[in-house]
Structures are given as C-alpha cells and as structure tokens.
Motif scaffolding. Sequence first.
Motif, PDB file in Angstrom:
ATOM      1  N   HIS A  39       0.832  -1.204   0.000  1.00  0.00           N
ATOM      2  CA  HIS A  39       0.000   0.000   0.000  1.00  0.00           C
ATOM      3  C   HIS A  39       0.867   1.254   0.000  1.00  0.00           C
ATOM      4  CE1 HIS A  39      -3.333   2.687   0.813  1.00  0.00           C
ATOM      5  NE2 HIS A  39      -2.711   3.142   1.884  1.00  0.00           N
ATOM      6  N   CYS A  40       1.852   1.304   0.896  1.00  0.00           N
ATOM      7  CA  CYS A  40       2.738   2.467   0.955  1.00  0.00           C
ATOM      8  C   CYS A  40       3.598   2.574  -0.300  1.00  0.00           C
ATOM      9  CB  CYS A  40       3.627   2.388   2.196  1.00  0.00           C
ATOM     10  SG  CYS A  40       2.763   2.716   3.750  1.00  0.00           S
ATOM     11  N   TYR A  41       3.979   1.413  -0.855  1.00  0.00           N
ATOM     12  CA  TYR A  41       4.780   1.412  -2.080  1.00  0.00           C
ATOM     13  C   TYR A  41       4.022   2.083  -3.224  1.00  0.00           C
ATOM     14  CZ  TYR A  41       7.575  -0.324  -5.984  1.00  0.00           C
ATOM     15  OH  TYR A  41       8.349  -0.426  -7.118  1.00  0.00           O
ATOM     16  N   GLU A  42       2.742   1.758  -3.349  1.00  0.00           N
ATOM     17  CA  GLU A  42       1.935   2.361  -4.406  1.00  0.00           C
ATOM     18  C   GLU A  42       1.806   3.868  -4.209  1.00  0.00           C
ATOM     19  OE1 GLU A  42      -1.741   0.302  -4.367  1.00  0.00           O
ATOM     20  OE2 GLU A  42      -0.899  -1.597  -5.103  1.00  0.00           O
ATOM     21  N   LEU A  43       1.600   4.283  -2.952  1.00  0.00           N
ATOM     22  CA  LEU A  43       1.483   5.715  -2.666  1.00  0.00           C
ATOM     23  C   LEU A  43       2.799   6.443  -2.944  1.00  0.00           C
ATOM     24  CD1 LEU A  43      -0.556   5.680   0.680  1.00  0.00           C
ATOM     25  CD2 LEU A  43      -1.388   6.268  -1.601  1.00  0.00           C
TER      26      LEU A  43
ATOM     27  N   THR B 225       3.924   9.386  -6.139  1.00  0.00           N
ATOM     28  CA  THR B 225       4.323  10.776  -5.856  1.00  0.00           C
ATOM     29  C   THR B 225       5.819  11.014  -5.999  1.00  0.00           C
ATOM     30  OG1 THR B 225       4.446  10.227  -3.492  1.00  0.00           O
ATOM     31  CG2 THR B 225       2.385  11.177  -4.306  1.00  0.00           C
ATOM     32  N   HIS B 226       6.610   9.927  -6.148  1.00  0.00           N
ATOM     33  CA  HIS B 226       8.047  10.044  -6.317  1.00  0.00           C
ATOM     34  C   HIS B 226       8.486   9.241  -7.530  1.00  0.00           C
ATOM     35  CE1 HIS B 226       7.304  10.865  -2.061  1.00  0.00           C
ATOM     36  NE2 HIS B 226       8.415  11.573  -2.067  1.00  0.00           N
ATOM     37  N   SER B 227       9.664   9.542  -7.990  1.00  0.00           N
ATOM     38  CA  SER B 227      10.225   8.766  -9.098  1.00  0.00           C
ATOM     39  C   SER B 227      11.704   8.588  -8.888  1.00  0.00           C
ATOM     40  CB  SER B 227       9.977   9.465 -10.438  1.00  0.00           C
ATOM     41  OG  SER B 227      10.618  10.731 -10.473  1.00  0.00           O
ATOM     42  N   GLY B 228      12.220   7.403  -9.280  1.00  0.00           N
ATOM     43  CA  GLY B 228      13.656   7.167  -9.225  1.00  0.00           C
ATOM     44  C   GLY B 228      14.181   6.743  -7.876  1.00  0.00           C
ATOM     45  N   ASN B 229      13.301   6.613  -6.871  1.00  0.00           N
ATOM     46  CA  ASN B 229      13.774   6.263  -5.533  1.00  0.00           C
ATOM     47  C   ASN B 229      13.570   4.795  -5.192  1.00  0.00           C
ATOM     48  OD1 ASN B 229      14.527   8.837  -5.076  1.00  0.00           O
ATOM     49  ND2 ASN B 229      12.778   9.400  -3.805  1.00  0.00           N
ATOM     50  N   ASP B 230      12.817   4.065  -6.026  1.00  0.00           N
ATOM     51  CA  ASP B 230      12.455   2.718  -5.644  1.00  0.00           C
ATOM     52  C   ASP B 230      13.374   1.673  -6.266  1.00  0.00           C
ATOM     53  OD1 ASP B 230      11.096   3.554  -8.106  1.00  0.00           O
ATOM     54  OD2 ASP B 230      10.438   1.459  -8.139  1.00  0.00           O
ATOM     55  N   ILE B 231      13.493   0.533  -5.574  1.00  0.00           N
ATOM     56  CA  ILE B 231      14.176  -0.634  -6.107  1.00  0.00           C
ATOM     57  C   ILE B 231      13.168  -1.768  -6.084  1.00  0.00           C
ATOM     58  CG2 ILE B 231      15.954  -2.353  -5.677  1.00  0.00           C
ATOM     59  CD1 ILE B 231      17.782  -0.238  -4.756  1.00  0.00           C
ATOM     60  N   ARG B 232      12.843  -2.307  -7.255  1.00  0.00           N
ATOM     61  CA  ARG B 232      11.803  -3.318  -7.348  1.00  0.00           C
ATOM     62  C   ARG B 232      12.379  -4.697  -7.062  1.00  0.00           C
ATOM     63  NH1 ARG B 232       7.551  -0.718 -10.011  1.00  0.00           N
ATOM     64  NH2 ARG B 232       8.184   1.287 -10.867  1.00  0.00           N
ATOM     65  N   GLY B 233      11.486  -5.614  -6.660  1.00  0.00           N
ATOM     66  CA  GLY B 233      11.918  -6.980  -6.392  1.00  0.00           C
ATOM     67  C   GLY B 233      11.736  -7.320  -4.937  1.00  0.00           C
TER      68      GLY B 233
END
Length: 256
Positions: free
Chosen positions: A205-209, A213-221
């Motif tokens: 849920h927090c990941y989707e939020l 609103t942000h870009s480039g900060n996430d690492i998937r997997g």
Amino acid sequence: MVDRLVNSEANTRRITMVENCFGSSGQPLGVPGRVLVGEGVLTKMCRKKPKARQFFLFNDILVYGNIVINKKKYNKQHIIPLEEVKLESLDDDEYHNGWLIRTASKSFAVYAATQAEKKEWMAHINKCIEELLRKSGKKAVAEHAAVWVPDGDATTCMHCKRSQFTLINRRHHCRKCGAVVCGPCSNKRFLLPSQSSKPLRVCLHCYELLTSTHSGNDIRGNADTSGEEDTDDEDDGQKPNMAHDLPKFYGDDKNE
C-alpha cells in the motif's frame, strides 16, 4: 536555568558519571555548552515487549540505554538530537502515562510511572527543544518516522488480513507506516532518505502511494531482510518496573 549550569562543576561531574556508566560502549558526551537537564527510568515500547530503559535529557540531545546495573552500568547507547524530536501525548488504556518520541529516523512510545512524571518529562523535553530551535534559528522537522506496531498486536498480516504469523511465516514492519505485514505484502523497497541511505522494506500500500508521488527512488523486487530486527529489542532481562526511583531534573534548585 540551563544556561546557569553550563560551566558549573556539578554539571561536568554529572556528565562524566554518565560517560563512565556507558564505558567504552558509549560515545563521549562532554562537549562545550552541553548541560545534563535530567535523568530517570522510562518504559520503552520495543518491538516484542515493553522494557525499562535509562534516559538522560541534555539541552541538545536525548540519550537512552539498556540497564545492566542501575546507576552503575548501561549499554547500547542511543543518541537522539533534540532538533529532530516531536512529542505526542498518548491516551493508552493498557499502559498509562505514555507519549510518543518522534524523530525523522525512528519513533517510539515511552511510559512514565505516574501522570506527574509524564508531565514533568514532557515539559522539560519540550522546553529544551524550543530553546534549542530558538537559538539555532532552525525550523522543527516536519516529517517523522512511523511508530512500529508491536508484534503482539498483530496475529495476522495487517495488509492482506489473511496470512497468519508463525515461526516460519515471520512478521515484518513497513518502514513507512509501521504496520506488521507478511513477506509477500512487503516485498518492495523504497528509498526513505530520512531513515537510511539504502532502500527499506515497505508494504504494498505504501509502495503504491510512494511511487505515485516520487520517481527514481524505488528498487523493485524482493525486499532485503537483513537488518529487519529492531536493534533495541534484544532481551536484556529488564522487565517493565514502575516502582523505580523518581526522575531527577537539575537546575530547579537555585542554591545548587
């Protein structure tokens, strides 16, 4: 009150005693302008259960540690800059006289033995924060880390509501909202700079939020499970004990 104690022998002696109690496991605390405002035992809500911790309030930092021998030896020293702190009173039916200590990197609940002690602790901490911000000209931190929900408060995943926790199916905490979630419901990571330089586990849920609103900060997997445990939650044998010595706040006595 605090300014009067800055260069006093009593203040220097008290800080030296605190340093000696932590020994080589602690950081030096005697810096110019620092004053020990008060000290005492508070019950800290850790991940698994409430535990007694020794707290020391300085005019610029809040220090706490595990009690090995009361008033003689402490370890696992934690230092919190007061500029980052925000207090929030709690109205808890199970553990009375509590409040939240919120910071950008970590937030948790503590409880005093009585309502009077709670008010005294909160008043002194807030006064130190206000004075520190006034002198520095800085603004209070706007964003704070979530308070982790204790393990015992969740027998099933708070996200999917289906997955029951067992010795094999471990509990995990979302670093954004503090909820207790299962592995599949927290298999994403996201960079939360105020908490760590590395991406941290967050619930779906927090990941989707966050990604909306942000870009480039996430690492998937899959989320990295290393460092998942609360480092302050190791069993040190200390049980919550409300029958302890009263907290001591210095400087109230004009003849001191």
